[in-house]
Write an enzyme that holds these catalytic residues in place. Structure first.
Site, PDB file in Angstrom:
ATOM      1  N   GLY A 101      -1.973  -5.485   8.608  1.00 46.58           N
ATOM      2  CA  GLY A 101      -3.204  -5.522   7.823  1.00 46.58           C
ATOM      3  C   GLY A 101      -3.081  -6.463   6.632  1.00 46.58           C
ATOM      4  O   GLY A 101      -4.024  -7.183   6.289  1.00 46.58           O
ATOM      5  N   ARG A 132       7.331   0.755   7.988  1.00 52.13           N
ATOM      6  CA  ARG A 132       7.473   1.760   9.048  1.00 52.13           C
ATOM      7  C   ARG A 132       8.022   1.177  10.345  1.00 52.13           C
ATOM      8  O   ARG A 132       8.331   1.923  11.271  1.00 52.13           O
ATOM      9  CB  ARG A 132       6.102   2.392   9.333  1.00 52.13           C
ATOM     10  N   ARG A 151       0.118 -31.156  10.443  1.00 57.16           N
ATOM     11  CA  ARG A 151      -0.430 -29.979  11.121  1.00 57.16           C
ATOM     12  C   ARG A 151      -1.013 -28.969  10.118  1.00 57.16           C
ATOM     13  O   ARG A 151      -2.035 -28.338  10.387  1.00 57.16           O
ATOM     14  CB  ARG A 151       0.662 -29.343  11.984  1.00 57.16           C
ATOM     15  N   HIS A 205       8.700 -25.125   9.211  1.00 58.41           N
ATOM     16  CA  HIS A 205       7.624 -25.790   9.941  1.00 58.41           C
ATOM     17  C   HIS A 205       6.226 -25.430   9.439  1.00 58.41           C
ATOM     18  O   HIS A 205       5.293 -26.211   9.634  1.00 58.41           O
ATOM     19  CB  HIS A 205       7.706 -25.448  11.431  1.00 58.41           C
ATOM     20  N   ASN A 206       6.062 -24.248   8.853  1.00 60.56           N
ATOM     21  CA  ASN A 206       4.715 -23.792   8.500  1.00 60.56           C
ATOM     22  C   ASN A 206       4.472 -23.686   6.996  1.00 60.56           C
ATOM     23  O   ASN A 206       3.352 -23.371   6.579  1.00 60.56           O
ATOM     24  CB  ASN A 206       4.430 -22.426   9.146  1.00 60.56           C
ATOM     25  N   CYS A 248       3.124  -3.246   3.995  1.00 59.39           N
ATOM     26  CA  CYS A 248       2.330  -2.080   4.381  1.00 59.39           C
ATOM     27  C   CYS A 248       3.111  -1.375   5.497  1.00 59.39           C
ATOM     28  O   CYS A 248       4.311  -1.604   5.650  1.00 59.39           O
ATOM     29  CB  CYS A 248       0.898  -2.451   4.773  1.00 59.39           C
ATOM     30  N   GLY A 249       2.444  -0.510   6.255  1.00 64.72           N
ATOM     31  CA  GLY A 249       3.180   0.211   7.287  1.00 64.72           C
ATOM     32  C   GLY A 249       3.758  -0.728   8.324  1.00 64.72           C
ATOM     33  O   GLY A 249       4.920  -0.613   8.720  1.00 64.72           O
ATOM     34  N   THR A 250       2.946  -1.682   8.762  1.00 62.29           N
ATOM     35  CA  THR A 250       3.351  -2.608   9.817  1.00 62.29           C
ATOM     36  C   THR A 250       3.446  -4.057   9.362  1.00 62.29           C
ATOM     37  O   THR A 250       3.993  -4.891  10.102  1.00 62.29           O
ATOM     38  CB  THR A 250       2.307  -2.585  10.948  1.00 62.29           C
ATOM     39  N   GLY A 251       2.859  -4.380   8.232  1.00 61.14           N
ATOM     40  CA  GLY A 251       2.732  -5.776   7.779  1.00 61.14           C
ATOM     41  C   GLY A 251       1.493  -6.446   8.346  1.00 61.14           C
ATOM     42  O   GLY A 251       1.113  -7.536   7.884  1.00 61.14           O
ATOM     43  N   ARG A 309       5.832 -34.458  10.177  1.00 58.45           N
ATOM     44  CA  ARG A 309       4.794 -34.120  11.163  1.00 58.45           C
ATOM     45  C   ARG A 309       4.230 -32.716  10.930  1.00 58.45           C
ATOM     46  O   ARG A 309       3.079 -32.436  11.276  1.00 58.45           O
ATOM     47  CB  ARG A 309       5.355 -34.238  12.582  1.00 58.45           C
ATOM     48  N   HIS A 310       5.035 -31.858  10.303  1.00 58.89           N
ATOM     49  CA  HIS A 310       4.558 -30.493  10.052  1.00 58.89           C
ATOM     50  C   HIS A 310       3.488 -30.474   8.966  1.00 58.89           C
ATOM     51  O   HIS A 310       2.572 -29.650   9.008  1.00 58.89           O
ATOM     52  CB  HIS A 310       5.735 -29.592   9.681  1.00 58.89           C
ATOM     53  N   ASP A 314       0.866  -1.177   0.000  1.00 63.31           N
ATOM     54  CA  ASP A 314       0.000   0.000   0.000  1.00 63.31           C
ATOM     55  C   ASP A 314       0.909   1.236   0.000  1.00 63.31           C
ATOM     56  O   ASP A 314       2.132   1.135  -0.176  1.00 63.31           O
ATOM     57  CB  ASP A 314      -1.000  -0.036   1.164  1.00 63.31           C
ATOM     58  N   HIS A 315       0.302   2.409   0.212  1.00 62.60           N
ATOM     59  CA  HIS A 315       1.066   3.666   0.150  1.00 62.60           C
ATOM     60  C   HIS A 315       2.158   3.730   1.213  1.00 62.60           C
ATOM     61  O   HIS A 315       3.139   4.440   1.054  1.00 62.60           O
ATOM     62  CB  HIS A 315       0.108   4.847   0.317  1.00 62.60           C
TER      63      HIS A 315
HETATM   64  C1  RB5 Z   1      -1.744   2.739   6.573  1.00 61.96           C
HETATM   65  O1  RB5 Z   1      -1.799   3.938   7.264  1.00 61.96           O
HETATM   66  C2  RB5 Z   1      -1.510   1.588   7.536  1.00 61.96           C
HETATM   67  O2  RB5 Z   1      -2.604   1.434   8.381  1.00 61.96           O
HETATM   68  C3  RB5 Z   1      -1.245   0.317   6.766  1.00 61.96           C
HETATM   69  O3  RB5 Z   1      -0.142   0.504   5.954  1.00 61.96           O
HETATM   70  C4  RB5 Z   1      -0.919  -0.924   7.593  1.00 61.96           C
HETATM   71  O4  RB5 Z   1       0.096  -0.649   8.511  1.00 61.96           O
HETATM   72  C5  RB5 Z   1      -2.087  -1.593   8.193  1.00 61.96           C
HETATM   73  O5  RB5 Z   1      -1.965  -2.665   8.816  1.00 61.96           O
END
Ligand code: RB5
Length: 146
Positions: free
Chosen positions: A70, A109, A136, A98-99, A65-68, A132-133, A8-9
């Site tokens: 979402g 970010r 699962r 394993h997964n 994304c910002g945090t991964g 075994r994995h 995303d942005h």
């Molecule tokens: C966008 O502002 C932010 O919410 C998105 O990139 C992400 O971090 C969501 O999980």
């Protein structure tokens, strides 16, 4: 390897670095956008990559994304997707061993670029151990009605 990627942005700059790096390593990259800082909705991008991986068009997916977070929540709604958002290189490696994780979610970010590159490298080069994995993972797939 065929790799689907999107952001995303809040993640498109890191995505572009990853596209350049993966192509230089010889991977075939399917880039689903976005390519600007204009605000957009991460689920629309996560689902494109997830459907590409689930259909077999690509072998693995990478989402930024910002945090991964979402991206990871969304990707795991698609049947057949095992998306992870590792915090370090060991988790990235174990998510393959394993997964059999097939989508890697990253936060532009919240994560250091050097560590991200190390995580991507080990995630792409590590094989699933099976055994075994695999049993699962079948239990997880049953939750998808398979
Ligand atoms: C966008 O502002 C932010 O919410 C998105 O990139 C992400 O971090 C969501 O999980």
């Amino acid at each position: 390897m065929k790799i689907a990627i999107a952001a995303d942005h809040a993640g498109f700059r890191l995505k572009q670095s990853l596209v350049d790096r993966l192509e230089a390593q010889g991977h075939r990259v399917f880039d689903f956008g976005t390519n600007t800082a204009d605000s957009c909705d991460y689920p629309e991008y996560a689902v494109e990559v997830s459907r590409s991986v689930a259909s077999g068009e690509t072998a693995r997916g990478i989402l930024v994304c910002g945090t991964g977070l979402g991206m990871c929540i969304t990707a795991n709604k698609v049947a057949g997707i095992r998306a992870v958002g590792p915090c370090d290189v060991t988790q990235a490696e174990m998510s393959r061993r394993h997964n059999d994780a097939n989508v890697l979610c990253l936060g532009e970010r919240t994560m250091d670029n050097r560590m991200i590159f190390d995580m991507v490298d080990i995630w792409l080069s590590t094989e699933f151990e099976g055994g075994r994995h695999a049993r699962r993972l079948e239990l997880i797939a049953e939750l998808e009605g398979k």
